[in-house]
Design an enzyme around this catalytic site. Structure first.
Site, PDB file in Angstrom:
ATOM      1  N   GLU A 103     -18.915  10.748 -31.236  1.00  0.00           N
ATOM      2  CA  GLU A 103     -19.662   9.820 -30.694  1.00  0.00           C
ATOM      3  C   GLU A 103     -18.870   8.248 -31.201  1.00  0.00           C
ATOM      4  O   GLU A 103     -18.072   8.065 -32.115  1.00  0.00           O
ATOM      5  CB  GLU A 103     -21.089   9.527 -32.002  1.00  0.00           C
ATOM      6  CG  GLU A 103     -21.939  10.600 -31.863  1.00  0.00           C
ATOM      7  CD  GLU A 103     -22.841  10.822 -30.915  1.00  0.00           C
ATOM      8  OE1 GLU A 103     -22.765   9.567 -30.062  1.00  0.00           O
ATOM      9  OE2 GLU A 103     -23.425  11.620 -30.373  1.00  0.00           O
TER      10      GLU A 103
ATOM     11  N   CYS B 153     -28.061  10.528 -38.699  1.00  0.00           N
ATOM     12  CA  CYS B 153     -26.734  10.857 -37.994  1.00  0.00           C
ATOM     13  C   CYS B 153     -26.335   9.460 -37.759  1.00  0.00           C
ATOM     14  O   CYS B 153     -25.273   8.820 -38.191  1.00  0.00           O
ATOM     15  CB  CYS B 153     -26.794  11.784 -36.751  1.00  0.00           C
ATOM     16  SG  CYS B 153     -27.131  13.436 -37.244  1.00  0.00           S
TER      17      CYS B 153
ATOM     18  N   HIS C  55     -21.060  15.159 -33.379  1.00  0.00           N
ATOM     19  CA  HIS C  55     -22.259  16.150 -33.451  1.00  0.00           C
ATOM     20  C   HIS C  55     -22.020  17.533 -32.841  1.00  0.00           C
ATOM     21  O   HIS C  55     -21.136  17.762 -32.046  1.00  0.00           O
ATOM     22  CB  HIS C  55     -23.162  15.528 -32.500  1.00  0.00           C
ATOM     23  CG  HIS C  55     -24.318  14.708 -32.913  1.00  0.00           C
ATOM     24  ND1 HIS C  55     -24.657  13.275 -32.287  1.00  0.00           N
ATOM     25  CD2 HIS C  55     -25.108  14.937 -33.757  1.00  0.00           C
ATOM     26  CE1 HIS C  55     -25.702  12.767 -33.084  1.00  0.00           C
ATOM     27  NE2 HIS C  55     -26.088  13.915 -33.957  1.00  0.00           N
TER      28      HIS C  55
END
Length: 210
Positions: free
Chosen positions: A86, A150, A169
């Site tokens: 991410e 998250c 992730h």
């Protein structure tokens, strides 16, 4: 940087939530702990409950306690089929209830904070490096960590560290990777991140004329 200096890395995974009674992110982090990151890195791992208020207190305490070079948060995405890096965390849009049936009244992480904070780590470079290493685990890059715990954890950590955080992730176990596969992928990813951080620090030292 002095080569004798040990670097400190903190890696977190999440506990169970919803139908995910075993959270692949924490399994992967425990596998990483077994593998380690080499003798020059002190690795600390934490299981984070899926609760906004715990994250609000835990994330700052990890930074204050360890003063780490890098914090990597690992989370589970039921939709993911690859290990996903991410790029950024988001401040607004937190409407999903956590394990305590709670969500922030403001629906944001840090009131008055920027909408979005990017990691200082170039995730495209990390992705290329790990993909080229022949690990047998597919790695991709994303700009949307999902507006749940998250994303919330990532933004909080990025805000506190001026961007020296990362978020990864992982897919559910067996879809398609085992915990061991995910642990090996995390090891390669974190090592690539540390290499990139060290390179950028070397560049800064050179610019300052040392």
């Amino acid at each position: 940087m002095d080569n004798n200096t040990k670097r400190t890395v903190v890696v977190t995974g999440f506990g169970p939530f919803g139908e995910h009674t075993i959270n692949a992110s924490w399994v992967a982090v425990q596998e990483l702990k077994k593998l380690g990151l080499g003798h020059d890195v002190d690795l600390y791992v934490y299981e984070v409950p899926v609760e906004y208020q715990t994250v609000q207190s835990l994330v700052p305490s990890l930074w204050n306690q360890y003063h780490p070079q890098l914090v990597v948060h690992v989370g589970l995405s039921g939709m993911a089929t690859t290990v996903t890096l991410e790029k950024c965390g988001h401040n607004y849009g937190y409407k999903g209830l956590d394990n305590c049936s709670f969500c922030p009244d403001s629906q944001c992480c840090i009131e008055g904070g920027p909408d979005c904070i990017d990691s200082v780590i170039d995730m495209d470079s990390v992705c290329k490096r790990v993909s080229a290493s022949g690990l047998g685990v597919a790695v991709s890059v994303s700009k949307d960590a999902g507006r749940y715990l998250c994303d919330y954890t990532y933004y909080t950590s990025l805000y506190l560290s001026q961007g020296r955080s990362a978020f990864v992730h992982v897919p559910p176990l067996g879809k398609p990777y085992s915990g061991e596969d995910l642990g090996r992928a995390l090891q390669a990813i974190v090592q690539a991140m540390l290499d990139l951080l060290a390179q950028s620090e070397d560049k800064i030292h050179c610019q300052h004329g040392h």
